[in-house]
Write an enzyme that holds these catalytic residues in place. Structure first.
Site, PDB file in Angstrom:
ATOM      1  N   SER A   1       1.467   8.559   4.973  1.00  0.00           N
ATOM      2  CA  SER A   1       0.506   8.532   3.730  1.00  0.00           C
ATOM      3  C   SER A   1       1.468   9.018   2.769  1.00  0.00           C
ATOM      4  O   SER A   1       2.261  10.162   2.792  1.00  0.00           O
ATOM      5  CB  SER A   1      -0.626   9.667   3.764  1.00  0.00           C
ATOM      6  OG  SER A   1      -1.078   9.719   2.389  1.00  0.00           O
ATOM      7  N   ARG A   2       1.791   8.066   1.783  1.00  0.00           N
ATOM      8  CA  ARG A   2       3.115   8.231   0.792  1.00  0.00           C
ATOM      9  C   ARG A   2       2.950   9.147  -0.217  1.00  0.00           C
ATOM     10  O   ARG A   2       3.837   9.805  -0.872  1.00  0.00           O
ATOM     11  CB  ARG A   2       3.797   6.953   0.613  1.00  0.00           C
ATOM     12  CG  ARG A   2       4.519   6.100   1.681  1.00  0.00           C
ATOM     13  CD  ARG A   2       5.303   5.293   1.339  1.00  0.00           C
ATOM     14  NE  ARG A   2       5.514   4.412   2.383  1.00  0.00           N
ATOM     15  CZ  ARG A   2       4.827   3.342   2.863  1.00  0.00           C
ATOM     16  NH1 ARG A   2       3.969   2.710   1.968  1.00  0.00           N
ATOM     17  NH2 ARG A   2       5.169   2.678   3.912  1.00  0.00           N
ATOM     18  N   VAL A   3       1.621   9.290  -0.814  1.00  0.00           N
ATOM     19  CA  VAL A   3       1.524  10.059  -1.934  1.00  0.00           C
ATOM     20  C   VAL A   3       0.412  11.012  -1.913  1.00  0.00           C
ATOM     21  O   VAL A   3       0.022  11.852  -2.513  1.00  0.00           O
ATOM     22  CB  VAL A   3       1.126   9.152  -3.136  1.00  0.00           C
ATOM     23  CG1 VAL A   3       2.246   7.955  -3.634  1.00  0.00           C
ATOM     24  CG2 VAL A   3      -0.012   8.417  -2.771  1.00  0.00           C
TER      25      VAL A   3
ATOM     26  N   THR B   1       0.784  -1.429  -0.061  1.00  0.00           N
ATOM     27  CA  THR B   1       0.074  -0.128  -0.076  1.00  0.00           C
ATOM     28  C   THR B   1       0.982   1.311  -0.196  1.00  0.00           C
ATOM     29  O   THR B   1       1.961   1.343   0.080  1.00  0.00           O
ATOM     30  CB  THR B   1      -0.863   0.245   1.451  1.00  0.00           C
ATOM     31  OG1 THR B   1      -0.165  -0.239   2.354  1.00  0.00           O
ATOM     32  CG2 THR B   1      -1.947  -0.987   1.107  1.00  0.00           C
ATOM     33  N   ASP B   2       0.228   2.463   0.023  1.00  0.00           N
ATOM     34  CA  ASP B   2       1.029   3.805  -0.280  1.00  0.00           C
ATOM     35  C   ASP B   2       0.862   4.434   1.181  1.00  0.00           C
ATOM     36  O   ASP B   2       1.083   5.470   1.343  1.00  0.00           O
ATOM     37  CB  ASP B   2       0.297   4.789  -1.261  1.00  0.00           C
ATOM     38  CG  ASP B   2      -0.083   4.005  -2.746  1.00  0.00           C
ATOM     39  OD1 ASP B   2       0.989   3.500  -3.025  1.00  0.00           O
ATOM     40  OD2 ASP B   2      -1.077   3.852  -3.144  1.00  0.00           O
TER      41      ASP B   2
END
Ligand code: ATP
Ligand code: MG
Length: 612
Positions: free
Chosen positions: A449-451, A423-424
């Site tokens: 939360s990466r993006v 997951t992102d």
């Protein structure tokens, strides 16, 4: 596969209602000799059995091949043709029947018939189905459906979508030449369906537009575009620090009873009027839990834009296994029509367990924690299907919120680490926080939360600027200062502010906040409005503040919602309004020294470059 006797003989069984004439029998022998190269009709051994159930005509069985010229077979073919026609032409009965009849061709097709070798626990092994493909639907004589899962040298393994019931050794089965799929259409909105798309809410048949395979390849790189639009959850703790974008996959992870489902449901409720379709997938859950969730969605009017796809704990493992794939196929139908879709998988731990059950029963070798070796692929191929499509393909999106249950907060177990890496980002919920009353129990340090940052509105980004760092500092300081009593004023201030910010992040169920409300709260917290109000609990103060803005300064809220940016002059006006609010809620006596300094605090002006 034909059944040979000796080196070049062939043995066949002919089922009929009236025995064939000697001429007809000879024709059968010639046919068998030619097809199976028996080397002469004398090498054909033809057993004739009178079977009134076939209503008329003949059925010829040669090994696992079946040639059906019977009346019963024709009836079945006609039924299928009508069914197909009904799927194509929605509505009018008469034209549908006309096309079905005009297009109907009698086919005396050769079909392959397998026999069941073993059956049990929803798994069958079949001998004689030599031309089925992986994932193909197979049909048993009593109407039960299954799906091919294992293809081995001399038998195939399949999972059943129904209780096995009358299926046992020797049952006959055919492949239908189609991969497993579910019917899809807009009519699914507002419905509760099972993993095969059948209605479960007593609301009658759902008209289908098309039939989509449950396993589809994920969109390629060229077909995608970066995440740039926010998917607002309405939960301050998430939208401010761990923003989710449309097309992102954000994992919700935590122990049992830590509010995982609640976050997903609140997010669904917050999509009202935001032009987003929501699909909630229940995997291996109690039917009662799902029922109360559906009630909650109905009561809040969220069912109008939602679909609930259910496989309960009582369903056979194969149905639990395919449920998330079916749900994603439905989501893809909407995505390819340019819609934004939010899909919740609740939860993938149970999904992995269902898959482990199937795999062990199919005889695949167990690996770590007894999961089969391809359990990573199980979830990666599912979650890769979430995407934001390019404008050329309509720009639709699927945002996924998979849920994983951990044991004792252990995120380093097999399935949690797998899904974290797919997951992102993840929202980590902690039991300790939950029991302390910090709900939603988001652990700020372990969540990420990466993006989503790219999709966050400018206003929110600016307002939430230092929140994460402030809270990290607060946590560190809190541990440090637990036992000491004499703290310097700056540390005291920091602790007080952090405490107020933590308090601010608490949010009751079913109370989503709009972007503007969140931004106002964050600005007020940043400038110590809440920590300075000793006579008012933080949440109460926040409620009053938001009400104050709605009543006295609706223009500021409107401007925030319109521009989605926080220019300096707007921030200035918001702070001025905050001061106005602080003055209005001062305690009656007004002499309390602590309170009277609150808004005139010189440190505030210094801390705040916008006001300096
Ligand atoms: P399970 O492991 O059983 O699936 P879960 O992690 O999905 O549990 P929920 O069912 O969402 O947890 O929530 C557990 C309980 O906590 C529910 O009774 C819910 O009402 C309560 N709860 C969750 N979030 C909040 C909140 N923000 N405020 C108050 N109560 C909450
Ligand atoms: Mg739950």
């Amino acid at each position: 596969m034909s059944e040979h006797i000796g080196t070049s003989g062939v043995r066949a069984l002919l089922k009929c209602v009236t025995r064939p004439t000697p001429q007809q029998e000879e024709q059968f022998r010639i046919f068998l000799d030619r097809t199976y190269h028996a080397g002469g009709t004398e090498n054909v051994e033809l057993e004739i059995r009178v079977t009134p159930e076939i209503h008329g005509g003949f059925i010829l069985d040669v090994g696992s091949d079946e040639y059906d010229w019977s009346t019963h077979g024709r009836e079945r073919q006609f039924e299928t043709a009508i069914d197909e026609a009904r799927k194509k032409s929605r509505g009018d009965l008469l034209p549908m029947l006309k096309t079905a009849i005009s297009e109907f061709r009698v086919l005396a097709q050769k079909s392959e018939v397998g026999t069941v070798e073993t059956a049990g626990d929803g798994i069958v092994t079949i001998q004689g189905l030599d031309h089925v493909m992986y994932g193909e639907i197979i049909l048993f004589e009593n109407g039960v459906k299954g799906m091919v899962q294992n293809i081995e040298r001399d038998h195939v393994g399949a999972i059943l979508f129904d209780q096995e019931g009358t299926i046992g050794e020797g049952s006959r089965v055919t492949g239908i030449g189609k991969r497993a799929g579910i019917p899809v259409s807009d009519a699914y909105l507002g419905r509760v369906v099972d993993a095969l798309g059948n209605p479960m809410d007593g609301g009658g048949r759902i008209e289908a537009d098309e039939y989509r395979p449950i396993e589809e390849p994920a969109p390629g790189i060229i077909d995608r575009q970066p995440v740039s639009e926010p998917m607002e959850t309405g939960i301050l703790a998430i939208d401010s620090m761990f923003p989710i974008g449309r097309g992102q996959r954000e994992l919700i992870i935590g122990d049992r009873q830590t509010g995982k489902t609640s976050i997903a449901v609140d997010t669904i409720l917050n999509q009202k009027g935001k032009n987003c379709i929501c699909i909630y997938t229940a995997i291996g859950q109690k039917a009662s839990t799902v029922a109360s969730l559906v009630n909650q969605l109905k009561k809040s009017g969220a069912m109008d834009y939602s679909v609930v796809l259910v496989s309960t704990a009582a369903d056979p493992a194969p149905l639990q296994y395919i449920a998330p794939y079916s749900a994603t196929s439905l989501a893809e139908y909407f995505m390819h029509r340019g819609k934004d879709v939010l899909i919740v998988y609740d939860d993938l731990s149970k999904h992995a367990v269902a898959y482990r059950t199937i795999s062990l029963l199919l005889g695949r070798s167990p690996g770590r924690e007894a999961y089969p070796g391809d359990v990573f692929y199980l979830h990666s191929r599912l979650l890769e299907r979430s995407a934001r499509l390019s404008e050329r393909l309509g720009g639709g999106s699927i945002t996924a919120l998979p849920i994983i249950e951990t044991q004792g907060g252990d995120v380093s177990a097999y399935i949690p680490t797998n899904v974290i890496s797919i997951t992102d980002g993840q929202i980590f919920l902690e039991s300790n926080l939950f029991f302390q009353g910090q709900r939603p129990a988001v652990n700020v340090g372990l969540s990420v939360s990466r993006v989503g940052g790219a999709a966050q509105t400018k206003a929110m980004k600016k307002a939430a600027g230092s929140l994460r760092i402030d809270l990290a500092q607060y946590r560190e300081m809190e541990v440090f200062t637990q036992f000491s009593s004499d703290l310097d004023t700056s540390t005291q201030k920091l602790l007080k502010k952090g405490k107020a910010q933590m308090e601010l992040l608490r949010q009751p169920l079913g109370h989503p906040m709009s972007m503007a409300e969140q931004v106002l709260s964050l600005i007020a917290a940043e400038h110590n409005l809440f920590s300075d109000m000793d006579h008012l609990p933080v949440k109460e103060c926040q409620g009053k503040l938001i009400r104050f803005f709605h009543e006295s300064h609706p223009d500021l809220i409107a401007r925030l919602e319109m521009t989605k940016t926080l220019e300096d002059d707007l921030k200035e006006r918001i702070l001025a309004a905050c001061d106005e609010f602080a003055a209005s809620v001062k305690p009656e006596d007004g002499t309390n020294e602590k309170n009277s300094i609150s808004m005139e605090d010189p440190i505030r002006a210094k801390d705040n470059p916008a006001r300096a």
